[in-house]
Scaffold this motif. Structure first.
Motif, short mmCIF file in Angstrom:
data_model
loop_
_atom_site.label_atom_id
_atom_site.label_comp_id
_atom_site.label_asym_id
_atom_site.label_seq_id
_atom_site.Cartn_x
_atom_site.Cartn_y
_atom_site.Cartn_z
N PRO A 135 0.80 -1.24 0.00
CA PRO A 135 0.00 0.00 0.00
C PRO A 135 0.83 1.28 0.00
N ARG A 136 2.05 1.24 0.52
CA ARG A 136 2.91 2.44 0.52
C ARG A 136 3.69 2.59 -0.78
N ARG A 137 3.55 1.63 -1.68
CA ARG A 137 4.26 1.60 -2.96
C ARG A 137 5.78 1.70 -2.77
N VAL A 138 6.29 0.91 -1.87
CA VAL A 138 7.74 0.87 -1.64
C VAL A 138 8.34 -0.08 -2.67
N TYR A 139 9.09 0.48 -3.61
CA TYR A 139 9.60 -0.29 -4.75
C TYR A 139 11.09 -0.59 -4.54
N SER A 140 11.39 -1.30 -3.47
CA SER A 140 12.76 -1.70 -3.15
C SER A 140 12.69 -2.87 -2.19
N CYS A 141 13.83 -3.46 -1.90
CA CYS A 141 13.92 -4.66 -1.07
C CYS A 141 13.29 -4.47 0.30
N ALA A 142 12.37 -5.36 0.67
CA ALA A 142 11.77 -5.34 2.01
C ALA A 142 12.73 -5.98 3.01
N TYR A 143 12.36 -5.90 4.30
CA TYR A 143 13.20 -6.47 5.35
C TYR A 143 12.32 -7.38 6.21
N TYR A 144 12.49 -8.69 6.03
CA TYR A 144 11.65 -9.65 6.74
C TYR A 144 12.24 -9.90 8.12
N ARG A 145 11.87 -9.04 9.05
CA ARG A 145 12.39 -9.14 10.41
C ARG A 145 12.04 -10.49 11.04
N THR A 146 10.89 -11.03 10.66
CA THR A 146 10.53 -12.40 10.99
C THR A 146 10.06 -13.06 9.70
N PRO A 147 10.30 -14.36 9.52
CA PRO A 147 9.91 -15.03 8.27
C PRO A 147 8.42 -14.99 7.98
N GLU A 148 7.60 -14.79 9.03
CA GLU A 148 6.15 -14.84 8.85
C GLU A 148 5.57 -13.52 8.33
N MET A 149 6.37 -12.49 8.27
CA MET A 149 5.85 -11.18 7.85
C MET A 149 5.28 -11.24 6.43
N LEU A 151 4.23 -8.87 2.94
CA LEU A 151 5.01 -7.85 2.23
C LEU A 151 4.85 -6.48 2.86
N ALA A 152 3.63 -6.08 3.18
CA ALA A 152 3.40 -4.74 3.74
C ALA A 152 4.15 -4.59 5.07
N GLN A 153 4.10 -5.62 5.90
CA GLN A 153 4.81 -5.56 7.18
C GLN A 153 6.32 -5.50 6.97
N ALA A 154 6.81 -6.27 6.03
CA ALA A 154 8.26 -6.29 5.77
C ALA A 154 8.75 -4.98 5.18
N GLN A 155 7.91 -4.32 4.40
CA GLN A 155 8.32 -3.02 3.86
C GLN A 155 8.37 -1.98 4.97
N GLU A 156 7.41 -1.99 5.88
CA GLU A 156 7.46 -1.06 7.01
C GLU A 156 8.67 -1.36 7.89
N ALA A 157 8.99 -2.64 8.04
CA ALA A 157 10.18 -3.01 8.82
C ALA A 157 11.44 -2.48 8.14
N LYS A 158 11.46 -2.53 6.81
CA LYS A 158 12.61 -1.99 6.07
C LYS A 158 12.74 -0.49 6.26
N LEU A 159 11.64 0.23 6.16
CA LEU A 159 11.67 1.68 6.34
C LEU A 159 12.21 2.02 7.73
N ASP A 160 11.75 1.28 8.73
CA ASP A 160 12.22 1.55 10.09
C ASP A 160 13.67 1.12 10.28
N HIS A 161 14.06 0.04 9.61
CA HIS A 161 15.45 -0.43 9.67
C HIS A 161 16.40 0.66 9.18
N ILE A 162 16.02 1.33 8.10
CA ILE A 162 16.85 2.40 7.55
C ILE A 162 16.89 3.58 8.51
N CYS A 163 15.72 3.96 9.03
CA CYS A 163 15.66 5.11 9.94
C CYS A 163 16.50 4.85 11.20
N ARG A 164 16.48 3.62 11.68
CA ARG A 164 17.25 3.30 12.88
C ARG A 164 18.74 3.24 12.57
#
Length: 420
Positions: A135-149, A151-164
């Motif tokens: 839904p955020r149209r993130v067109y780059s590699c997601a970050y699967y913080r847990t294998p069960e995530m 796509l939308a959850q993994a993309q938000e995890a990626k955004l936060d991973h970068i910010c941190r």
């Protein structure tokens, strides 16, 4: 049976997925109950199949000279087994080869050409990308913080991973180079309170993000500019800079100056986070067996692969010090399969958005591109690296004491500890 058909039959029999080839005259070779079918409408495609030139065979599919039927996971498994060797095997080449590569890289990445190349890809259709992105149209590699995530959850995890990784703090001036549809730009502003600036060369993305900024009431604190990175004003340095899925479009010959530009845009003690696709092979400029040519022609004109060792060299030549390097290769494989599976489930909708013969060619190209890249990441032919960097070392003795004017803490705990 003629020698060509005999060679094709032997190749198909060696593939673990049941594969069948239907000739232009209706003759069938291979498995009687196939999971993957190649229907040749042009005899020229037969030679590409026999040689394992899967990228060229992909071009045949896009142009309608062959039809490929079957689940994309099966198709890519078959394609990987058809290859005559690794697509990253490449000779180093002499000084003339390197000179030619450099000249071509410089020529193809002028301000004007880069703008046209970005428009070719990113302005294809916003609605088409929205079909299979999160839904955020993130067109780059997601970050699967847990294998069960998902796509939308993994993309938000990626955004936060970068910010941190960047240790963003409220009130800091943050720049996102190649900001896409604004996912990271808006996440950083809404969750970390930064003053955020994004740039893009895509008119569609520029208009879309500015509408979001207005809808969210973020005017004055968030801005999206239609601007080439080379034209960014250096008079007011940023505290933190991200570059996500951008440096692949810069060109290998321009990388030292690209990183030098980021350094000049960064305040001393600030941080840069570069996130991008890297080559799996040390010396190859693109994937072999026609795959590089396929991506150049139909997807990313002007894109160039660079091994992480060369990226780090360019980073150092640009006056930056790498402080943290992380390879997210399997994360991108899973991201691409998520995109591919979603597109495959919505092909009818995609066909309505990409209408006409040109649109049909684009859809066929993207089907192979998404699944093919997933396969390439799985096999390590390409990778995805995040590099955190800062200005070259200062010679100070208090770097481990977390001084307020230096952003990098020299310990990884801050990236992975639970948020306060």
């Amino acid at each position: 049976m003629n020698p060509l058909l005999s060679a094709i039959g032997s190749k198909l029999e060696a593939i673990s997925v049941p594969v069948q080839l239907e000739m232009p005259d209706g003759t069938k070779v291979g498995a009687a109950d196939p999971r993957v079918r190649f229907v040749a409408r042009d005899k020229g495609a037969l030679a590409h199949l026999a040689a394992g030139e899967v990228g060229v065979l992909g071009q045949d599919y896009v142009e309608g000279r062959v039809d490929i039927q079957g689940n994309m996971h099966d198709v890519m498994r078959a394609a990987a087994e058809m290859l005559p060797g690794s697509p990253v095997d490449a000779a180093r080449g002499g000084w003339l080869t390197e000179l030619v590569r450099r000249v071509v890289s410089v020529w193809r990445h002028s301000v004007e050409r880069d703008a046209k190349q970005i428009e070719f890809h990113y302005d294809l259709s916003d609605d088409f990308y929205a079909l299979w992105l999160d839904p955020r149209r993130v067109y780059s590699c997601a970050y699967y913080r847990t294998p069960e995530m998902n796509l939308a959850q993994a993309q938000e995890a990626k955004l936060d991973h970068i910010c941190r990784k960047l240790r963003l703090h409220e009130g800091e001036r943050f720049l996102d180079v190649g900001a896409g549809w604004g996912g990271l730009l808006l996440w950083a502003a809404e969750n970390y309170g930064v003053d955020a600036t994004g740039i893009t060369l895509s008119r569609n993305q520029h208009a879309y993000v500015n509408r979001l900024i207005e809808q969210k009431g973020l005017q004055g604190r968030v801005r999206m500019e239609l601007l080439d990175y080379r034209k960014l004003d250096e008079s007011r340095p940023f505290d933190k800079i991200s570059s996500v899925g951008m440096f692949e479009h810069v060109g290998r010959a321009q990388l030292p100056e690209y990183f030098a530009k980021l350094r000049r845009l960064l305040r001393p003690g600030g941080l840069v986070m570069n996130h991008g696709i890297t080559a799996g092979g040390v010396h190859n400029a693109e994937l072999g067996n026609g795959m590089g040519e396929f991506i150049e022609k139909y997807i990313f004109p002007g894109g160039e692969l660079t091994h992480i060792s060369h990226v780090q060299e360019a980073l150092a030549l640009g006056g930056l010090e790498a402080t943290d390097v992380e390879n997210l290769r399997p994360h991108y494989a899973r991201t691409l399969w998520a995109w591919s599976d979603t597109l495959e489930a919505r092909l009818d909708e995609a066909a309505k958005l990409l209408s006409g013969e040109a649109g049909a060619r684009s859809l066929r190209a993207y089907r192979l591109y998404l699944a093919g890249c997933a396969m390439a990441f799985e096999h390590g032919w390409i990778a995805l690296h995040q590099i955190v960097a800062q200005h070259l070392a200062t010679g100070r003795s208090d770097e481990l004491d977390l001084p307020a004017d230096l952003a990098y803490p020299w310990r990884r705990d801050y990236m992975y500890a639970p948020k306060a």
